[in-house]
Design a protein around this motif. Structure first.
Motif: not given
Length: 503
Positions: A297-308, A422-433, A437-438
């Protein structure tokens, strides 16, 4: 027998089992996209048969013997090595599956197929009563599975472990409660700001045929390989697969809701990119398998939100959007559009919700599914409990059950314990993203230039290629140097919505 020979036996056995699982995946994809309604009963029998065969192979005594040999070998001492990863993860799954009676496995598959069609019809007719018997039967079967697995605390723990190994209902519940406590005041500030997003811009006429074409262009641009995948229509979007080079994306379209179809495509594309990035060499074995549903879910939420939903993404795609929908986009400027697709407000439908409120939807489902599994909530009382929880937690009250407890497909499939990922995915996504970026520099500037490959390459190297060599928690700490935290997600949300809503 030498370790090499034993390892080869395990590998060949697992690959053949994975072939059967991929056939089951194709059958399920067809069931949800193209199968005629009259085929439902026979499809249920097909799925039950395949589930039985797969279970018997996955619990074969000789497989247990081979895994025991591998686990005892010196070559398994390094848990991140190929042999160590295979021995550890396949042994864990083997011990789990051998606790399940084959008859129960087949019955769950049969009922899941039947229940899916009952859910789809009930949702369309807004008639919970017709779905209730199916959900009650599935709930009973999931309790039987939990009892067979065994648990120390709650039966919910046994089901959650299937999707997020090592997690418990209490630990996830605490994380969700902490997230809810930080999100609630942010959402209240947004509601009380008096600022209104121009959401009507996304609700103009966006012909479906053009939405399909535009969605495919975007998915391909961020890296999805349509020579190894496809995009189809279904009532509830998902990403399925029939093998490492055959990934099936699905979405749904609404001519007067651009957000619904497009961001579902990006979400499922994120799942698809992960699947296409797994090692084909290790297909069916832990080094070629996703770590957990939360990481998926971190991958799907990353491309949907942090990218899209980023400004940079739409700096690149705004002109193509206007070209694809010239009438609908007439007179719209990029800033208006970016605000429109980032509107935040309490809403009823999880898959259509914004970044600020999404996790509140997950909190509702976690509370309700755990209460049902533990016997504290009867299925008959689910609609009322759902409406009460939505009013209390999300701040919106469903007008009917189609907008309420019938909106998700997961419980019909027996996926109890899935929603917290899904919520864990959001947490993972933000920290990984944040770490990406760093490492890579200003990603927004790259997106504005149409450069999505650097992020995908980073994900392929850091996550996709790892398979199950480490746990989800270990992966996050290895990549970011920190344990999982809500701070990257909350910092992202406060910055983004603070700017949009003048907070």
């Amino acid at each position: 027998m030498s370790v090499a020979n034993t390892f080869e036996k395990v590998r060949a056995h697992a690959r053949e089992t994975a072939l059967l699982s991929s056939i089951s995946g194709l059958v399920e994809w067809d069931e949800q996209t193209h199968m005629p309604p009259a085929g439902a009963a026979w499809r249920a029998e097909q799925q039950a048969y395949l589930a039985g065969v797969i279970h018997r192979r996955s619990t074969a005594p000789e497989l247990g013997d081979w895994l025991a040999e591998l686990s005892a070998a010196d070559e398994s001492a390094d848990p991140e090595s190929d042999i160590g990863c295979v021995a550890r993860e396949m042994t864990r799954v083997y011990h789990r599956l051998t606790k399940l009676p084959g008859e129960l496995v087949e019955e769950v598959a049969r009922v899941a197929s039947q229940s899916h069609h009952a859910w789809a019809a009930a949702r369309k007719a807004d008639d919970f009563a017709t779905f209730r018997p199916s959900l009650e039967r599935m709930l009973e079967l999931q309790r039987q599975r939990a009892a067979a697995f065994g648990y120390n605390g709650s039966p919910y723990d046994a089901l959650l472990d299937e999707y997020e190994p090592g997690e418990t209902g209490d630990s996830v519940g605490a994380a969700l409660a902490a997230l809810r406590d930080q999100l609630t005041p942010l959402v209240q500030q947004i509601v009380q700001s008096g600022v209104t997003a121009p959401s009507e811009l996304t609700q103009r006429s966006f012909p479906v045929q053009q939405q399909v074409a535009f969605g495919k262009v975007a998915a391909a641009a961020v890296g999805f390989d349509f020579q190894a995948g496809s995009l189809d229509v279904t009532p509830h979007p998902f990403c399925g697969g029939a093998g490492p080079r055959d990934i099936r994306l699905t979405t749904r379209y609404n001519e007067h809701d651009f957000v619904d179809g497009f961001f579902s495509i990006l979400h499922e594309t994120g799942h698809g990119l992960y699947e296409q990035g797994l090692s084909e060499k290790w297909f069916g074995l832990p080094p070629g398998t996703a770590i957990s549903l939360g990481i998926h879910e971190s991958q799907s939420r990353m491309w949907e939100n942090l990218v899209g939903r980023s400004r940079g993404f739409w700096q690149h795609f705004f002109a193509p959007l206007c070209a694809a929908f010239p009438t609908s986009m007439k007179g719209v400027d990029p800033d208006q559009w970016w605000f429109a697709i980032n509107e935040a407000k309490p809403s009823l439908i999880r898959v259509d919700s914004d970044e600020a409120t999404y996790n509140l939807h997950v909190v509702v489902r976690y509370e309700l599914e755990r209460a049902m599994i533990e016997g504290d909530l009867a299925v008959a009382d689910l609609p009322g409990a759902w409406n009460e929880a939505y009013t209390r937690i999300v701040g919106a009250t469903p007008a009917n059950d189609a907008q309420g407890c019938l909106q998700d497909v997961h419980w019909s499939m027996g996926a109890f314990g899935y929603f917290p990922t899904y919520a864990l995915g959001n947490l993972y996504a933000a920290q990984l993203f944040e770490q990406a970026e760093s490492d890579l520099g200003d990603l927004g500037a790259r997106f504005a230039r149409g450069e999505f490959a650097p992020l995908l390459d980073w994900l392929r190297t850091k996550i996709h290629s790892v398979g199950q060599r480490v746990s989800a928690a270990q992966l996050v700490e290895q990549i970011t140097g920190k344990p999982l935290s809500a701070e990257p997600l909350m910092a992202h949300l406060r910055t983004k919505f603070g700017g949009l809503y003048g907070l």
